[in-house]
Design an enzyme around this catalytic site. Structure first.
Site, PDB file in Angstrom:
ATOM      1  CG  ASP A 168      -2.192   0.737   1.028  1.00  0.00           C
ATOM      2  OD1 ASP A 168      -2.654   0.828  -0.118  1.00  0.00           O
ATOM      3  OD2 ASP A 168      -2.751   1.238   2.021  1.00  0.00           O
ATOM      4  CD  GLU A 228      -6.946   3.855   1.881  1.00  0.00           C
ATOM      5  OE1 GLU A 228      -7.767   3.318   2.625  1.00  0.00           O
ATOM      6  OE2 GLU A 228      -6.555   3.356   0.813  1.00  0.00           O
ATOM      7  CB  ILE A 232      -3.684  -1.588  -2.394  1.00  0.00           C
ATOM      8  CG1 ILE A 232      -2.260  -1.776  -2.878  1.00  0.00           C
ATOM      9  CG2 ILE A 232      -4.420  -2.933  -2.479  1.00  0.00           C
ATOM     10  CD1 ILE A 232      -1.520  -2.889  -2.159  1.00  0.00           C
ATOM     11  CG  ASP A 233     -10.440   0.231  -4.343  1.00  0.00           C
ATOM     12  OD1 ASP A 233     -10.789   0.398  -3.165  1.00  0.00           O
ATOM     13  OD2 ASP A 233     -11.241   0.118  -5.283  1.00  0.00           O
ATOM     14  CB  THR A 268      -6.625  -4.005   1.756  1.00  0.00           C
ATOM     15  OG1 THR A 268      -7.822  -3.815   2.531  1.00  0.00           O
ATOM     16  CG2 THR A 268      -6.072  -2.647   1.368  1.00  0.00           C
ATOM     17  CG  ASP A 300     -12.780   4.068  -1.383  1.00  0.00           C
ATOM     18  OD1 ASP A 300     -11.718   3.455  -1.568  1.00  0.00           O
ATOM     19  OD2 ASP A 300     -13.216   4.354  -0.258  1.00  0.00           O
TER      20      ASP A 300
END
Length: 398
Positions: free
Chosen positions: A93, A118, A183-184, A186, A334
């Site tokens: 990430d 994020e 990283i969408d 996880t 997102d």
């Protein structure tokens, strides 16, 4: 005139300075006032070209995907890795965010840089995170060196922390802001399933381009029978879209781009739909009620991440529903990249009240209940089914 420019400069500075969280000073300059800047004319007009930005975004997401693939490969091959150990996804990430920020600034050196992302470096600055920071730094340097595009000295741990914190912008309606989810998905990453590196660009509060790097999504259409399965022989998909230019798909290893389009079906019975793999992320029961009202016969396709937007953009399914738990606030990272990938492929997205998604309010989306994505032909019937189901759910049981 000079006093007006001075006043405008102060106004822009005040409205675009990001939250510094635990840092006393902002690390990057987020917006530069140019002599040609007009507060009235938006630069995100249909005639505006973002070709250079899109090329940089594709390079950044692809390089980050390479790093994530290496980490996931090691995770899946390890027999001793505990399922409760989140360190691999933590390393990937942060590493992904560092690479995206690094590449964008290298590829667009003359552009003012603002990134809404994020992660920040707060946890990594703690003493107990030293080993994790070392792993991230090595992984990032190895990825840059193996790529060979940038002849730079290895990044230090301090460089890595600083680059991570370049993602602390608050976004908003003024200027350009990159929006990143490094990283969408996880949980999908940890399971060896679907995840995505999702990168978009806002200009004057509107999404003008988006890139989705989906390392485990095959180039061929997915079905409910193959959902969740990792095609490790596949190169993975890269979706890219630019305002008024359409959506394209190519493999992560560089196959020729192919223009894609959402499903044209107008028969609800044929409209299979996507929803989140994890029931905690979206109400499966509500989605089921909506599907029943529409007469949808196909079972739902449940996969993680914004890979759903990519699959929808090429017509694998016709509907994406997301209804998170009450009180949850959607973040712009997102959905920003996925939104334009679907929109430029001919799709449409709204909240449950039928209002368009608004990415100009900062780091969060203000929504009514949930997100609905489909083609323009199906949207009226889908919206009615959604609103009827929501009303029924709100009625007290007798």
């Amino acid at each position: 005139m000079a006093s007006s420019i001075t006043a405008l400069t102060r106004l822009v500075h005040l409205t675009t300075t990001p939250s510094t969280k635990s840092n006393p000073k902002p690390i990057f300059t987020y917006f530069k006032l140019k002599s040609s800047y007009s507060p009235i004319i938006s630069s995100s007009s249909p005639s505006m070209s973002y070709d250079k930005h899109l090329t940089a975004a594709k390079k950044a997401a692809s390089l980050a995907a390479r790093l994530c693939q290496n980490v996931q490969k090691g995770l899946l091959q390890s027999d001793v890795q505990s399922k409760s150990d989140k360190s691999p996804v933590t390393v990937a990430d942060y590493g992904s965010q560092v690479l995206v920020s690094f590449v964008l600034q290298k590829e667009l050196p003359d552009q003012a840089f603002s990134l809404v992302a994020e992660e920040d470096s707060g946890d990594l600055r703690k003493e107990e995170s030293q080993e994790t920071l070392e792993r991230i730094t090595k992984l990032v340097n190895d990825t840059i060196a193996n790529d060979g595009s940038y002849k730079v000295s290895p990044l230090s741990e301090g460089d890595v922390l600083t680059i991570i914190d370049s993602g602390m912008s608050e976004g908003g309606p003024i200027g350009q802001h990159w929006v990143l989810d490094p990283i969408d998905g996880t949980k999908g990453f940890l399971r060896g399933d679907q995840y995505a590196i999702a990168l978009g660009l806002l200009d004057e509060g509107k999404v003008v381009l988006g890139v989705l790097a989906c390392p485990n999504l095959p180039l061929e259409s997915i079905t409910s029978q193959t959902q969740g399965a990792v095609n490790r022989a596949a190169a993975g998909c890269l979706f890219s879209a630019q305002l008024s230019c359409g959506t394209y798909m190519e493999s992560l290893d560089g196959s020729p781009p192919v223009k894609v389009h959402v499903s044209n079906t107008e028969n609800p019975e044929e409209a299979s739909f996507f929803e989140s793999y994890e029931a905690a992320h979206s109400s499966h029961s509500l989605s089921g009620s909506i599907a029943k009202k529409l007469g949808v016969k196909a079972p739902p396709v449940r996969i993680d991440s914004q890979a759903k937007y990519g699959a929808l953009s090429r017509g694998d399914g016709a509907i994406y529903l997301r209804f998170p738990n009450k009180g949850y606030r959607e973040k712009i990272w997102d959905h920003a990249a996925g939104y334009i990938v679907v929109a430029e492929a001919g799709g449409v997205a709204s909240d449950a009240a039928g209002k368009p998604l608004d990415f100009s309010k900062g780091r969060y989306l203000d929504l009514d209940t949930g997100i609905i994505v489909t083609n323009r032909k199906l949207m009226p019937a889908l919206l009615k089914a959604v609103q009827d189901s929501l009303k029924e759910q709100a009625l007290p049981s007798l």
